[in-house]
Structures are given as structure tokens and as C-alpha cells.
Design an enzyme around this catalytic site. Structure first.
Site, PDB file in Angstrom:
ATOM      1  N   LYS A 185      34.602  38.240  44.087  1.00 31.25           N
ATOM      2  CA  LYS A 185      33.918  37.520  43.002  1.00 31.25           C
ATOM      3  C   LYS A 185      34.887  36.553  42.301  1.00 31.25           C
ATOM      4  CE  LYS A 185      33.642  39.143  39.034  1.00 31.25           C
ATOM      5  NZ  LYS A 185      33.579  40.111  37.949  1.00 31.25           N
ATOM      6  N   THR A 191      37.657  41.694  30.348  1.00 30.31           N
ATOM      7  CA  THR A 191      37.611  40.646  31.366  1.00 30.31           C
ATOM      8  C   THR A 191      36.167  40.213  31.546  1.00 30.31           C
ATOM      9  OG1 THR A 191      39.562  41.402  32.523  1.00 30.31           O
ATOM     10  CG2 THR A 191      37.972  40.139  33.807  1.00 30.31           C
ATOM     11  N   LYS A 194      43.362  33.883  34.516  1.00 29.43           N
ATOM     12  CA  LYS A 194      43.202  35.096  35.329  1.00 29.43           C
ATOM     13  C   LYS A 194      42.633  34.764  36.698  1.00 29.43           C
ATOM     14  CE  LYS A 194      42.403  39.665  34.942  1.00 29.43           C
ATOM     15  NZ  LYS A 194      41.793  40.938  34.562  1.00 29.43           N
TER      16      LYS A 194
END
Lengths: 291, 291, 291, 291
Positions: free
Chosen positions: A238, A95, A170
Site C-alpha cells: 500500500k 500513521t 514516511k
């Protein structure tokens, strides 16, 4: 089939083990090589360096802990870039942010290699069970080639188009999740303060149109003020920040996500950033203090 | 067992039919008496007035369309109040506000009757399938007595304590649902504007931790801009307003619900109030206009 | 006193003219040199390049249109950097982001020059009238040396500490301003839709504790739907984004600013970005549309 | 000229004293009659009851502490209603909700009296200085008759149309004020946490387009965490709630006011409701806690 696998952390180890168990020949590499031992016992070969793995395999999968590790494995000495070449594929399942993914993509393709970003949805348990959801984007031919591996590691894979789309997908999912966690927290606090039993709320929710695994899993631990970090709050915040920035680029106004983001920031500001993201519940709860 | 049933709209008809089919003797009443015919064919008796039904039955269930109908059936001439008495029970399963529920509760108990509010979660299909979720509050003894009927009409019933708690629980659930619908809408728009396929987003969501029936059902119709009103937006916004007011009373700050409420208001202001609450998606979407 | 002045746009021309009229010797440079003519008529000298200006003057002021112009004047051939040296000062009064300011600062100081960032609050009229507010940060000795010039160009100057603080102060002020503009817009729409005369609201506001020049100036034009861009909405939204990012870095939760930012984004998304930032009023107003 | 005056609290005493000093004959009444003494020393007459005052005067002004006092003075025994009649006027300058104002208006007009609601903007000091802003609505003829009195008590009076508009105007103004106070608090915290001096921020703000008396007065005390209640936070939050409800009625979406309202609720929830509304600053500030 022969594949390379770089990175044997919690996720990478489970994923490569599944490949081995399902008939793949796997050449593994890890920064701390001793972590390869268990895989070797199950039939894996060892590559001494990322470059060595890439040299040996038609395509190589990476599952690294963060953007700097992902960059390092590609660009450092003895890295992927030294051996990637025409016809070879590199699949980064870590990721990472869009910039990191772009840099890697450009480097690989400039050497005529094929690149696929393929971040996953799901953590340790789904990785072990081969139940990940794989969000692939980049070179379609490489995606097609990797489908047998994806079918073992995941319950479902998606091909989402150009590089960057995996990461974006995502972000969108995590943004919705973050807003939902806030909605859920507000509801739990409202129930409690209005004289309702929060456990009853969980039961009612679980029988209705918005029943979902997250409420089911997190609800009971939140009521117990237990926030063992499956997904740290600072990472959730984040992702909301990045999703809002993506919205900003595309002129999409998202007031609910923005409100949720500020709640997560508030939680960070009071020291909850390393706990599970469900700890945002703490900031919604009423805390009497003197000032 | 003998029960009364007042109100044979879409919901009431399905619920009373289920009672009949499962061995209950049911005496029905409806403002338009012709609506009783189908029930009579299945063995129901007719009561000429609410009072007549109450006189005949140990307890009587009501399922009415709105607060004014709920009040009328109790307080008007030939209403429930004329025959309610010591030992008789009255169960109002309509969705009404806390004030209405309180008024009815006080009137019934002042005549020594037992009262239970029991709003339901679920609409036509779950009503027909006996799959409602029943949120009961008030007289526990009456709840216990009604369990056999609840078990037929619903997949699950809850006893939530004092009168008002049923309505509050529904508000909390609907508030969470409203925030989720906004989070979902923002995500769909963000996906679309960022170059992702919204259908792919639906597929990804449905495989993950926040998969839920609402996203599954509403997503495809939202993408088609189709908002046939299962739950009208203006009612959703009213519930958010009431939930926020409940939070205000109890000093619970709920910034995400507040942001969602304002989005629903915006949707109302542009004329979407009578469409399904998923039409809030329209106000999140980018609409170029000249000004 | 002898100073250099780079950039003779609307602001720079007015500022350098004020210096000339108040006894300063000024050497000017502008990318299009013909713009120097009017200054020369009032006694200015011309420098052929930024480097030539810096060579001649103890300190040089720059007032450029954007970050790229600010960087270009310093780093390009014949730029500031070629002549800056021990004892010479460079004062950048342009409005630029923190990164740009840092880059310039590092370059200047690496040559032993003194650097001051000094963005201003105020536009054309205050510049002409010597009524700017100057937000200086960087080398204190240079600030002290420039005070006579600041006193001519502005009604007040502040020394705010290390480089970056000038830009940050501007962001904080603009963030408050952006939230206020939204609060004002919401109030105007609420008044209008509630049957009150918006002009009466302006009068009432102007007599009370929150009376301020912005409401006084913008209110009447907003009511007339006139948004001639004194400060473009897209720049206001950019400043809110940057202020929120600054808050994110420092774990400051700012839900009101976040809501205002999303409203500005909405305005951008419907094509209002190039109008005055008061055009956010348009998105608050009720617009009936069919969907 | 002869006027009645009911209610000699802080505000009423100052207002009636100004009338006396400027040549009005004033008949005063207060629940605690001893509070009339000082006024009598300055020439006022005493009315034993509200009814007695109304009987004696062509029109009577009331300045009462809350809605229940405002209702009591009109409807209780010996109240205004007993003597109001054709040609007599009643001016309620108390701050009350729209319902209370309507009830009083209907009662007065049903007796053929004239009614004016006339809430004021401004507190003790402006009342003493005759510098209130008067928001009148109701019977225009009575407004015209009262202008000489309004000119003494206030610096400006407005006639806003039908009864209710005075209260609505106050809500709109207070809503804008509440959002501004949040914007200001966020800015102060952001400045502080970003390494800027909050006092410098106050100075910069006071020189710019958003300079206003509230920032000037409240800023220094907020920085000292001093919140002596000029306007209690719980009242500010109540006004925001009512303003949002007014927006809800009229389908006006106000996301910034909604976010500000939730911040005030948060402040209430942590026990700041009785402090000045500027205490919302406390909830914006970062408070490290363990959980």
C-alpha cells in the site's frame, strides 16, 4: 509538564510510559479504559473521553491504530474537536494517509487549535526504548513546545514543514525500503541458484558499503522462510502504491519502485499479504509447478 | 613469511605495503618497475619478471587492473606460467570475469600449481587500512596457507568454494548495490519534487532500518550533482548485465534488477558512463526539454 | 423512432447526424445551442434543456466531453434528473471514470429510470462513418431497445454486464495499447541505433503476425517526430494508472504495464503530455546531454 | 533456373517444393537422405553432399535447424566450403545468431564466394503457401540474383544491408512481439479478474486499432490454457535476451522489453520453456499457493 495521551495500544502505551517515567504528568484515555490501569499505576491520570483529556491539557498526543480511529477520536461525540480551542495543541502521531491528516488539521485549526502530524519510524522496541524517529509537520510553535516530549519518546525528531510532509516522508522512506527488500530478495535467490551460500552473502553484505540493519535482521529469517509480520506485506505494498501515486502527481518516473510494487502485488496475489513484507522473497524464488 | 606480489597500482601498493609492515618478506614486480621503489624503501625485494617472482616465492599474489593485464601476467613471456609448478600457489585478487578466471585457473592447475581467485570488496581507503573484504574461491589448501596474509590485507576473508564463486559473489553484491542506488535516487527525486528537503530525507534514512554507508557517503554529493567516479557507472552497469546473465542461466527472474539495469543504460546513453554510478540520479531527475 | 441526444461536439455531432440520416427522429441539445443548427437543417428538433429532451423522448443519448460535463447535464438545474422517470432510458456514451458512471447510474435508477453506460472505442472518423465500437453496460432492456441506434452509430456493440464494465473494458484495451506503443517505440529506437532502417522495420512488421493499424498509422509520423495529438499522452498515462489501480484492487501483478506507465510518466515529466501518446518514443530515443 | 537446397526439415521441404512447382530445377541434400524422396518425386535431383550440391549449382540455399547444423554444413568434410568459389553464391535462410552468420560469411567470402543471410519470418503454413517474409543481408548482387526464388518462397523480401542485419531485424521484431504477448497476457488476466469476459476482450480488441493476427490466433487458445508450441517460450526468451544485449551494445534503454524478458524468465523457471511463448500467460495469472 502536563500532556494528554489518546490511544494505549502497543505503541501508545510504551510512549506514554516513557513520558511518565521522565517526569511528565500524563492524562490518558483509551477506547477500552481498562488498558489505562498500568499507566495509572505509574502515576497517570485518566480522562473519561478525548474531549475531557483535551480540556485538561495544554496539548494532547494521539497514537491510534488507523485512519478511521484517528478520525473517530477527533470528530465523534466527546471527541477532541469539542474541547480544542485557541492555544491548545493536538499532535497526531498515528500513521495515516494525507487526506485523513488534512481533514483533522482543518478541523483543529478551524477552532483555532494548533495541529501537528507526527508519524514515527520504528515499532515496538524503539517505542519502548525511546528510540523512535519522529516526522513532524504542521504548526511550528507546537513542534517547539513538544520538543521535550519528543526527546523522550524518540532519538530524533524532524520538523518537515506543512501538514502532509510527515506522511510523505514516511512514504518516501518506505518506498526505498520496499525496493531494497526486492533487490535483497533477488540477490539471495541469485546467490542460492548460482551455487553460493546465502549465509555467506549475508556475511559479505554486512561488511560492505550497503550493510544495513534490515538486511542483518531479515536475512536469516528469510533464508528460513520465516515471515512473522513485523510490517505486513500488504501495508508495504500500500505504501509503495501511495508513493507511486505521489510520484504520478509530481511527474516523477520511478521504474524500479514500480517493478518492486508489482512484485509485492504478485506476493499479495498468492496469499502472502498478511506475512512480513520480506515474504516477497517467496515470489522471487523458483517454484516449479505444473500447468 | 615470503610472498610474491604482482601489480603495484593504487590497490596493490597499499596491500603489499601492509604485508611489509606486518612482517612479511615481499618480492614485488610491476610493469613499470619504478613503481617498486617505495616498496623497496620499506624492505621489499624486486623480481625482474612475474616468472622470477614466482620462482622465488611459495605463493604469489596478483592485483592487476583488468582481465587483459591479468591474462598477460600469466601467459606472456616471462609470465607466471613459466615458473609455476607443483606446490607453488598463485592468488589472483584482481576483479576479472569468470572466463578469465577460468582460463588462468586451468593453466595454473595444468602445471600442478594451486590457484585461488580472491577478488576484494573495498577500494583505496580500505586497502590502505587493511579493511578489505576478500572473496576467495578455488584451492582450499592455498586459502588456508594465505590466511595470515589475508588477515593483514582484509578485515575478513571468505572461502566460497570452486573457482568462479568469488566473481559471482561480487556480482550478486554489486547487483543489489545497483538496485539500491536506483531506489535511493528515485526516493531523493520524489522527496524533492514533493516539497520535502532531500537533506532531511538523508537524515531520516540514516536513523532507520535501511541506514547504510553508501547512502551516507553518496547522498550529499548526489544532491550537489557531484559524481567523481569512485566506481564508474559503466562498470556498475556491466556488473548488472553480468548478474542478469547469471540469473538468465539459472532461470532466476529479477525484475527489479532489470529495471535498474535499464536505468543505468539510460544514463550511459546520455553520456554519464564515466561518472560515478550514483550519476544514475541525473536520469531520474526531471529534465524539461523541448522536442 | 424518437431519441434524444445531448452534446454535439465532434463526436456527438457525427453520431446524431448518422441517426438522422438513417431515419431516426432526433431531439438535440447542446450547451451552446447554435451548434444545433446544422442538425436542425437535417431534420432534428431542438430541446431547450436536457430536461426538455428527456421529457420528450423514450430514451436519451449523451456524448459529453468529460466527467464534469457528464455530471452537470444530469444533476444541474433543468438537468436529466428532473424528467427521468419510470420507463425512460438514459444512455451515457461519454468516456468517464467508474465513480462518475456510478453516481449517474444511482441517480437515474433511484428515479426508476433505466441507465446504460456505453463508452465507445474510435474517434472522429469512425464516428462519422458509423464504425464505432460500443462498450455498453447496465440495464439490458435498455441495451436491447437501443440496438437499432447502436447499429447505426457503430460497427459493433457489446453488452458487458453491470455498470462499470464498459469503462473497465476500455481501460484494459488502452492498457494493452499503451504497453504496445512502448514496445513499438523501443523497437524503432533499437532498429535505428543498430544500423537498421526504421522504415524497413515498419514494412517487416506490417507483413507479420503482429501487424496492426496502430503501428501502420503511427509509425511513419513517429519517425518524423510528429505527434499531433489524436490521443493525448497524459490521457493515455491516466488510463494506464487507472488500469494499474484496477489491477491493484484485484491483486493482479502487471510488470510490463507498470514499466510502460513509468515511461509515459517520464514523457509527461519532460513536457510531452499534451502531444500524442506516441510521443513516448521521444523518451526512448537517445538524447545526449551534458550534466 | 538451377538452385541447390540444403536442409529438408519442415520449413526447407515446403520451400524447396514451392521452387520445384514453380519451374526451378532444384538439387537437394539432407543429412537423412531419405527425406529427399518426396522432392525427387516432384522432379528434384539429389546431391550426395553439401559440397556436391554447391559444385553443381550457381547458388545454394540452406535452411537448417540451428547454428550448429548451419556451421556443420559449411565447415565439415564434404561441406559447402570445399566447393564454394568465385561467382558461386550461398544463401543461409536458417535462423542463427550474428556470430554464426559472421563466421559463415567470412569463410564463404574468403573463397571469393558470395554470401547472403536471409532468415525468414513465418513458420510452416506461410512456408507452404509461399508467404514467408525474407530478411536478407550481405551481398547485394546475390540478392538480386535470388529475387526470383525469393518471390516464390515469400510474399516479400527485404535487402537490409550488411551481414548481420537480417538477424538483427528478426530480433527487433521478436522483441516487440514478446512485449506485446506480455501486454496481452496482462490484459487478459486483468479483464478476467475484474469481472469481464476474456472472450469479449478478444472481440473488442479485434475491432480496434491494435487488432493483429497474433491476438486473434493465440487469444482463444490461451484462454483454454492450451500452449502447443508454435514458437517455444525458451526461444522467445532467448531472442529477448539477445535483443536486450543488442540494446546494451548500442546504449538503448528498453525498460518494457526488460520487464517482459523477466516475465519470460519466470515462465522458464516454472517449467514452461518448451511450451508456446504464449504460456507466459500462466505466470501472469493468479495462482494461490501456500508457502
Amino acid at each position: 509538564m502536563e500532556v494528554g495521551f489518546l490511544g494505549l495500544g502497543i505503541m501508545g502505551k510504551a510512549m506514554s510510559m516513557n513520558l511518565l517515567r521522565n517526569g511528565f504528568k500524563v492524562t490518558v484515555w483509551n477506547r477500552t479504559l481498562s488498558k489505562c490501569d498500568e499507566l495509572v499505576e505509574h502515576g497517570a491520570s485518566i480522562g473519561e473521553t478525548p474531549a475531557a483529556v483535551v480540556k485538561k491539557c495544554k496539548y494532547t498526543i494521539a497514537m491510534l491504530s488507523d485512519p478511521s480511529a484517528a478520525l473517530s477520536v477527533v470528530f465523534d461525540q466527546d471527541g477532541v474537536l469539542e474541547q480544542i480551542s485557541d492555544g491548545k495543541g493536538y499532535i497526531d502521531m498515528s500513521t495515516v494517509d494525507a487526506d485523513t491528516s488534512s481533514k483533522i488539521s482543518e478541523a483543529i485549526t478551524s477552532k483555532n487549535g494548533y495541529f501537528l502530524e507526527a508519524p514515527v519510524s520504528g515499532s515496538k522496541k524503539p517505542a519502548e526504548d525511546g528510540q523512535l524517529v519522529i516526522l513532524a509537520a504542521g504548526e511550528k510553535a507546537l513542534y517547539d513546545e513538544a520538543i521535550p516530549a519528543f526527546n523522550i519518546m524518540g532519538k530524533k525528531s524532524f520538523f518537515l514543514g506543512q501538514v502532509g510532509n510527515g506522511a510523505k516522508m514516511k512514504l518516501v522512506v518506505n518506498m526505498i525500503m520496499g525496493s531494497m527488500m526486492n533487490a535483497f530478495s533477488e540477490g539471495l535467490v541469485l546467490a542460492d541458484r548460482s551455487g553460493l551460500n546465502p549465509h555467506a552473502l549475508l556475511d559479505v553484505l554486512d561488511l560492505g558499503a550497503i550493510a544495513n540493519p534490515m538486511f542483518r535482521m531479515k536475512g536469516p529469517t528469510m533464508i528460513q522462510n520465516s515471515y512473522s509480520p513485523a510490517f505486513p506485506l500488504k501495508h508495504q505494498q500500500k505504501d509503495m502504491r501511495l508513493a507511486l501515486a505521489l510520484g504520478d502527481e509530481n511527474a516523477v518516473s520511478m521504474p524500479v519502485a514500480a517493478a518492486a510494487n508489482e512484485a509485492f502485488k504478485k506476493a499479495r496475489s498468492v496469499g502472502l499479504g498478511d506475512l512480513d513484507f520480506s515474504a516477497v522473497y517467496e515470489t522471487v524464488k523458483v517454484v516449479e509447478h505444473s500447468s
